[in-house]
Structure formats: structure tokens, C-alpha cells
Design a protein around this motif. Structure first.
Motif, PDB file in Angstrom:
ATOM      1  N   ALA A   1       0.850  -1.182   0.000  1.00  0.00           N
ATOM      2  CA  ALA A   1       0.000   0.000   0.000  1.00  0.00           C
ATOM      3  C   ALA A   1       0.891   1.241   0.000  1.00  0.00           C
ATOM      4  CB  ALA A   1      -0.896  -0.005   1.230  1.00  0.00           C
ATOM      5  N   LYS A   2       0.502   2.262  -0.737  1.00  0.00           N
ATOM      6  CA  LYS A   2       1.366   3.435  -0.883  1.00  0.00           C
ATOM      7  C   LYS A   2       1.719   4.050   0.463  1.00  0.00           C
ATOM      8  CE  LYS A   2       0.139   4.666  -5.612  1.00  0.00           C
ATOM      9  NZ  LYS A   2      -0.467   5.668  -6.509  1.00  0.00           N
ATOM     10  N   LYS A   3       0.795   3.971   1.403  1.00  0.00           N
ATOM     11  CA  LYS A   3       1.080   4.503   2.741  1.00  0.00           C
ATOM     12  C   LYS A   3       2.200   3.724   3.413  1.00  0.00           C
ATOM     13  CE  LYS A   3      -1.138   5.357   7.217  1.00  0.00           C
ATOM     14  NZ  LYS A   3      -2.393   5.223   7.997  1.00  0.00           N
ATOM     15  N   ALA A   4       2.312   2.437   3.087  1.00  0.00           N
ATOM     16  CA  ALA A   4       3.312   1.566   3.708  1.00  0.00           C
ATOM     17  C   ALA A   4       4.433   1.206   2.735  1.00  0.00           C
ATOM     18  CB  ALA A   4       2.647   0.300   4.226  1.00  0.00           C
ATOM     19  N   CYS A   5       4.602   1.999   1.690  1.00  0.00           N
ATOM     20  CA  CYS A   5       5.634   1.742   0.682  1.00  0.00           C
ATOM     21  C   CYS A   5       7.004   1.591   1.340  1.00  0.00           C
ATOM     22  CB  CYS A   5       5.663   2.888  -0.318  1.00  0.00           C
ATOM     23  SG  CYS A   5       7.006   2.798  -1.519  1.00  0.00           S
ATOM     24  N   ILE A   6       7.760   0.559   0.911  1.00  0.00           N
ATOM     25  CA  ILE A   6       9.077   0.305   1.501  1.00  0.00           C
ATOM     26  C   ILE A   6      10.220   0.727   0.581  1.00  0.00           C
ATOM     27  CG2 ILE A   6       8.221  -1.615   2.885  1.00  0.00           C
ATOM     28  CD1 ILE A   6       9.478  -3.517   0.798  1.00  0.00           C
ATOM     29  N   CYS A   7       9.902   1.329  -0.547  1.00  0.00           N
ATOM     30  CA  CYS A   7      10.940   1.651  -1.530  1.00  0.00           C
ATOM     31  C   CYS A   7      12.049   2.533  -0.955  1.00  0.00           C
ATOM     32  CB  CYS A   7      10.314   2.318  -2.746  1.00  0.00           C
ATOM     33  SG  CYS A   7       9.253   1.209  -3.727  1.00  0.00           S
ATOM     34  N   HIS A   8      11.687   3.458  -0.076  1.00  0.00           N
ATOM     35  CA  HIS A   8      12.713   4.349   0.471  1.00  0.00           C
ATOM     36  C   HIS A   8      13.634   3.645   1.455  1.00  0.00           C
ATOM     37  CE1 HIS A   8       9.273   4.427   3.166  1.00  0.00           C
ATOM     38  NE2 HIS A   8      10.027   4.903   4.129  1.00  0.00           N
ATOM     39  N   PHE A   9      13.277   2.434   1.863  1.00  0.00           N
ATOM     40  CA  PHE A   9      14.148   1.653   2.741  1.00  0.00           C
ATOM     41  C   PHE A   9      15.145   0.800   1.950  1.00  0.00           C
ATOM     42  CE2 PHE A   9      10.252   1.656   5.617  1.00  0.00           C
ATOM     43  CZ  PHE A   9      10.753   2.623   6.474  1.00  0.00           C
ATOM     44  N   ILE A  10      14.913   0.677   0.662  1.00  0.00           N
ATOM     45  CA  ILE A  10      15.684  -0.261  -0.155  1.00  0.00           C
ATOM     46  C   ILE A  10      17.011   0.336  -0.619  1.00  0.00           C
ATOM     47  CG2 ILE A  10      15.696  -1.614  -2.281  1.00  0.00           C
ATOM     48  CD1 ILE A  10      13.773  -2.662  -0.138  1.00  0.00           C
ATOM     49  N   SER A  11      18.085  -0.423  -0.428  1.00  0.00           N
ATOM     50  CA  SER A  11      19.402  -0.075  -0.963  1.00  0.00           C
ATOM     51  C   SER A  11      19.904  -1.279  -1.752  1.00  0.00           C
ATOM     52  CB  SER A  11      20.388   0.253   0.171  1.00  0.00           C
ATOM     53  OG  SER A  11      19.989   1.395   0.891  1.00  0.00           O
ATOM     54  N   ARG A  12      20.156  -1.080  -3.002  1.00  0.00           N
ATOM     55  CA  ARG A  12      20.589  -2.177  -3.867  1.00  0.00           C
ATOM     56  C   ARG A  12      21.938  -2.732  -3.414  1.00  0.00           C
ATOM     57  NH1 ARG A  12      18.599  -3.730  -8.763  1.00  0.00           N
ATOM     58  NH2 ARG A  12      20.016  -4.728 -10.249  1.00  0.00           N
ATOM     59  N   ILE A  13      22.062  -4.039  -3.418  1.00  0.00           N
ATOM     60  CA  ILE A  13      23.286  -4.706  -2.973  1.00  0.00           C
ATOM     61  C   ILE A  13      23.992  -5.334  -4.175  1.00  0.00           C
ATOM     62  CG2 ILE A  13      24.239  -6.576  -1.571  1.00  0.00           C
ATOM     63  CD1 ILE A  13      21.907  -6.222   0.334  1.00  0.00           C
ATOM     64  N   ASP A  14      25.279  -5.079  -4.268  1.00  0.00           N
ATOM     65  CA  ASP A  14      26.076  -5.641  -5.347  1.00  0.00           C
ATOM     66  C   ASP A  14      26.435  -7.079  -5.000  1.00  0.00           C
ATOM     67  OD1 ASP A  14      27.667  -6.075  -7.529  1.00  0.00           O
ATOM     68  OD2 ASP A  14      29.417  -5.025  -6.713  1.00  0.00           O
ATOM     69  N   SER A  15      25.640  -8.021  -5.497  1.00  0.00           N
ATOM     70  CA  SER A  15      25.870  -9.437  -5.219  1.00  0.00           C
ATOM     71  C   SER A  15      25.599 -10.249  -6.476  1.00  0.00           C
ATOM     72  CB  SER A  15      24.959  -9.926  -4.088  1.00  0.00           C
ATOM     73  OG  SER A  15      25.045 -11.331  -3.945  1.00  0.00           O
ATOM     74  N   ASP A  16      26.486 -11.195  -6.747  1.00  0.00           N
ATOM     75  CA  ASP A  16      26.332 -12.038  -7.927  1.00  0.00           C
ATOM     76  C   ASP A  16      25.645 -13.365  -7.611  1.00  0.00           C
ATOM     77  OD1 ASP A  16      27.646 -10.184  -9.569  1.00  0.00           O
ATOM     78  OD2 ASP A  16      29.618 -10.981  -9.023  1.00  0.00           O
ATOM     79  N   VAL A  17      25.260 -13.587  -6.354  1.00  0.00           N
ATOM     80  CA  VAL A  17      24.637 -14.852  -5.972  1.00  0.00           C
ATOM     81  C   VAL A  17      23.196 -14.899  -6.498  1.00  0.00           C
ATOM     82  CG1 VAL A  17      23.918 -16.333  -4.080  1.00  0.00           C
ATOM     83  CG2 VAL A  17      26.044 -15.030  -3.892  1.00  0.00           C
ATOM     84  N   PRO A  18      22.877 -15.870  -7.330  1.00  0.00           N
ATOM     85  CA  PRO A  18      21.498 -15.998  -7.795  1.00  0.00           C
ATOM     86  C   PRO A  18      20.582 -16.443  -6.642  1.00  0.00           C
ATOM     87  CG  PRO A  18      23.031 -17.185  -9.238  1.00  0.00           C
ATOM     88  CD  PRO A  18      23.761 -16.864  -7.972  1.00  0.00           C
ATOM     89  N   VAL A  19      19.453 -15.772  -6.492  1.00  0.00           N
ATOM     90  CA  VAL A  19      18.497 -16.090  -5.434  1.00  0.00           C
ATOM     91  C   VAL A  19      17.124 -16.285  -6.061  1.00  0.00           C
ATOM     92  CG1 VAL A  19      17.358 -15.294  -3.329  1.00  0.00           C
ATOM     93  CG2 VAL A  19      19.777 -14.751  -3.720  1.00  0.00           C
TER      94      VAL A  19
END
Length: 208
Positions: free
Chosen positions: A15-33
Motif C-alpha cells: 500500500a502506498k502509505k506503507a511503501c518500503i521503496c525508500h528503505f531499499i538499498s541495492r546490494i552488489d551481489s552475484d549470488v542468484p536467489v
């Protein structure tokens, strides 16, 4: 425009009120998940699988229950250059830190996203998962899922399990700290939205 769709963030699905995008920091990892999410988890406001798929560039998320004939998953499992292990407490499971994978192959990890009961059912139904090596976390510390208590002692959220598995595989917990930071930010927001006394009544005093 669909009114229901307009209430949700197109990127994180919350929900836009609970959007988590601003908490996200991309991690440089080559491990497939690969995250296999039970359909009952899709609309959980405090679900954590999306944190993994948003943060890790090599993470894909599939929804379902029986993945035996899931074409996209089976195509990934058939790749000759990647060796996947399933994070699941099967009888033959070994600690993830001891799993080296097949020679000259990149190691990848598969996570099941659901309650313990749902994860068990997903594993039982999905015959293609039984052929994979099973791994467990080396040491399970108490999780920080303060508003969704796991019925299993030592139970972790999917993002916490992913953090510990990836840290063990790469020998670097610092790199994956943004996963926990995003998780904590999401949980703190949910707690802040509770009416006074609700958290204490259901989950104990804050900080405990």
C-alpha cells in the motif's frame, strides 16, 4: 484507473502509505536467489520476500504452491553454470557454510516464503525441489519479526533467512546489512501505525 491498483506502489506492491521503496538499498551481489512465495503471502502487509527481490539484482520471485511444472523455475534449475541449493531442513540438509556446490559452477540459493506449515506443503508438492541439495543456516539467532511471531522456536522471516544464508555463502555479513535495515524500517513503520497500547498488549514492551 483501477482504484485498488492506485492504492498500491507499482514497484514494491505494498500500500502506498506503507511503501518500503525508500528503505531499499541495492546490494552488489552475484549470488542468484530464487524466492518461492506461497500465494497466501502475496498480500501480507508485513511480508518480507519483496525486500529480497528489490534489493538483490539476481533475485527472482515466483508465486504458487506446487512448483513441479513451473516452466520458469525449471528453466533456471536447468542452467548448466549455476548450482542451486534449497534452504530447507530436510533430513539430508547440511550447513550452508559447508555447501560448496559443484565444481566450476556458481552457487545459488532458493528460499521458501510462507509459514512453516505452508513451506512444508510447498516442499512436499514440488517434486523438482527434492532433487536439490538442502542446506540449513549454521546458527539461527532469534529473529526480529516483532509483529509476526513465528510458531517455531528460532523462526526467522524470509529476508532474515536470506541475509544469514547469503552472509554465510559469501563470508561477508556487512555487504548484506541493507536487507536487515530495510526489514527493520518496515517493521518500525508498522508499529508506529498501531493505536496506543496495541503493540504492548499483543507483543510485549517495545525493545524487548
Amino acid at each position: 484507473m483501477n482504484k485498488k491498483a492506485s492504492r498500491y506502489c507499482e514497484h514494491c506492491g505494498k500500500a502506498k502509505k506503507a511503501c518500503i521503496c525508500h528503505f531499499i538499498s541495492r546490494i552488489d551481489s552475484d549470488v542468484p536467489v530464487i524466492v518461492l512465495q506461497h500465494s497466501s503471502e502475496v498480500n501480507q502487509p508485513i511480508g518480507t520476500a519483496r525486500i529480497l527481490s528489490l534489493t538483490l539484482p539476481n533475485c527472482v520471485l515466483f508465486v504458487g504452491e506446487d512448483f513441479s511444472n513451473h516452466a520458469e523455475l525449471n528453466a533456471l534449475l536447468a542452467q548448466e553454470n549455476i548450482d542451486y541449493a534449497l534452504l530447507y531442513p530436510a533430513e539430508n540438509a547440511i550447513p550452508v557454510s559447508l555447501w560448496q556446490g559443484k565444481p566450476n559452477k556458481t552457487r545459488g540459493i532458493i528460499l521458501l516464503d510462507g509459514t512453516w506449515r505452508k513451506a512444508f506443503k510447498m516442499y512436499q508438492l514440488s517434486a523438482n525441489l527434492h532433487a536439490l541439495p538442502a542446506v540449513t543456516l549454521d546458527a539461527i539467532s532469534e529473529g526480529n519479526y516483532r509483529i509476526r511471531k513465528s510458531p517455531k522456536e528460532g523462526g526467522l522471516s524470509t529476508v532474515e533467512a536470506g541475509y544469514q544464508a547469503l552472509s554465510a555463502m559469501e563470508g561477508d555479513s556487512t555487504r548484506f546489512q541493507p536487507l536487515l535495515d530495510a526489514f527493520d524500517g518496515m517493521i518500525e513503520f508498522q508499529i508506529s501505525q498501531m493505536p496506543p497500547g496495541v503493540y504492548e498488549r499483543h507483543y510485549g514492551k517495545k525493545g524487548e
